[in-house]
Scaffold this active site. Structure first.
Site, mmCIF file in Angstrom:
data_model
loop_
_atom_site.group_PDB
_atom_site.id
_atom_site.type_symbol
_atom_site.label_atom_id
_atom_site.label_comp_id
_atom_site.label_asym_id
_atom_site.label_seq_id
_atom_site.Cartn_x
_atom_site.Cartn_y
_atom_site.Cartn_z
ATOM 1 N N ASP A 29 -5.139 4.015 5.772
ATOM 2 C CA ASP A 29 -4.976 3.630 4.494
ATOM 3 C C ASP A 29 -4.752 2.368 4.545
ATOM 4 O O ASP A 29 -4.461 2.021 5.719
ATOM 5 C CB ASP A 29 -4.667 4.322 3.615
ATOM 6 C CG ASP A 29 -3.735 3.381 2.357
ATOM 7 O OD1 ASP A 29 -4.736 2.909 1.877
ATOM 8 O OD2 ASP A 29 -2.307 3.746 2.289
ATOM 9 N N ASP A 31 -2.575 -0.685 2.556
ATOM 10 C CA ASP A 31 -1.191 -0.875 1.998
ATOM 11 C C ASP A 31 -0.045 -0.224 1.613
ATOM 12 O O ASP A 31 -0.385 1.012 1.529
ATOM 13 C CB ASP A 31 -1.403 -1.191 0.502
ATOM 14 C CG ASP A 31 -1.817 -2.734 0.361
ATOM 15 O OD1 ASP A 31 -1.365 -3.562 0.340
ATOM 16 O OD2 ASP A 31 -2.920 -2.525 0.370
ATOM 17 N N ASP A 204 -0.348 6.345 2.186
ATOM 18 C CA ASP A 204 1.400 6.476 1.898
ATOM 19 C C ASP A 204 1.171 6.924 0.214
ATOM 20 O O ASP A 204 2.382 7.214 -0.003
ATOM 21 C CB ASP A 204 2.005 5.262 2.071
ATOM 22 C CG ASP A 204 1.522 4.241 1.105
ATOM 23 O OD1 ASP A 204 0.169 3.931 1.078
ATOM 24 O OD2 ASP A 204 2.318 3.692 -0.016
#
Length: 252
Positions: A29, A31, A204
């Protein structure tokens, strides 16, 4: 790698070991995983050596590395000029490492969604509209008190065929249906280069949970980045800096 590794208190997940390079496929991922979250999508700070680090890890894994993000694929290509496969828009856009591109058709209903979001943001200081090829998001990190109203608007304008509501950290998005990060991971793992590898997915946000589940089901694991919470991930890294250190160990 299918078992969940937890500490003695069973409250926190252990950091992942350095995986065998010849048997690992890595999916990252962006961000909150490779870069710290910012108040606005374009306000992120890119570590000076990040692109080079990603390139070294990709070389170590013989190309078995892809970026998988909710951002548009073009954004990732702009921020990280690395010749790897990029999946954007929550699994709906593919930019393959050889330069070919594939993406879903943008629903016509998105035009009304974008108009409504801009109208809302114009009346509510602190709200940012992010328009994507296959969706649009309301970011309210600068105005967290507007979370419920942003959510209500997304539910109102996104409640039509062909559109999904995607929730994330301090944002809510209306986007095209038909895929997610989990389905993207399955598709990527069908490539010949991935054969026999265990998929490891780092992310996240709740938007990464689909991919954590798929990675686990395919004999690999998810790695949660950030604070401990309920998750399908098997491991955890504390923050973006910890991710960079872990990647550097793989590259070495």
């Amino acid at each position: 790698m299918t078992s969940v590794a937890r500490d003695a208190d069973a409250d926190t997940l252990f950091a992942p070991p350095v995986m065998p390079a010849d048997r690992t496929a890595l999916f990252l991922d962006f961000d909150g995983t490779l870069v710290d979250l910012a108040e606005a999508p374009d306000a992120i700070a890119i570590d000076e050596g990040l692109a080079a680090l990603i390139a070294r890890v990709a070389a170590k894994l013989d190309g078995r590395l892809a970026l998988v993000s909710g951002r548009p694929a073009g954004d990732l290509a702009r921020f990280l000029d690395v010749p790897v496969t990029i999946v954007g828009s929550h699994g709906m856009e593919f930019r393959w490492a050889d330069g070919t591109r594939q993406e879903a058709v943008r629903p016509e209903a998105m035009n009304a969604v974008v108009t409504a979001m801009y109208r809302f943001a114009a009346a509510e200081p602190g709200v940012i509209v992010e328009v994507k090829p296959l969706g649009a998001a309301l970011h309210y990190r600068r105005a967290p008190h507007l979370a419920d109203r942003a959510e209500a608007l997304a539910l109102e304008v996104g409640g039509v065929d062909g559109l999904l509501i995607q929730r994330g950290k301090m944002m809510v998005e209306v986007r095209a249906a038909g895929g997610d990060k989990g389905s993207a991971l399955r598709r990527l793992m069908q490539g010949d280069a991935m054969a026999g590898a265990a998929p490891i997915f780092l992310g996240d946000d709740v938007t990464d949970e689909d991919a954590f589940e798929v990675a686990r089901d395919m004999g690999g694991a998810g790695v949660l980045v950030g604070d401990a919470r309920e998750t399908a991930a098997s491991y955890r890294l504390a923050n973006v800096a910890a991710v960079h250190r872990w990647l550097a160990e793989i590259a070495a």
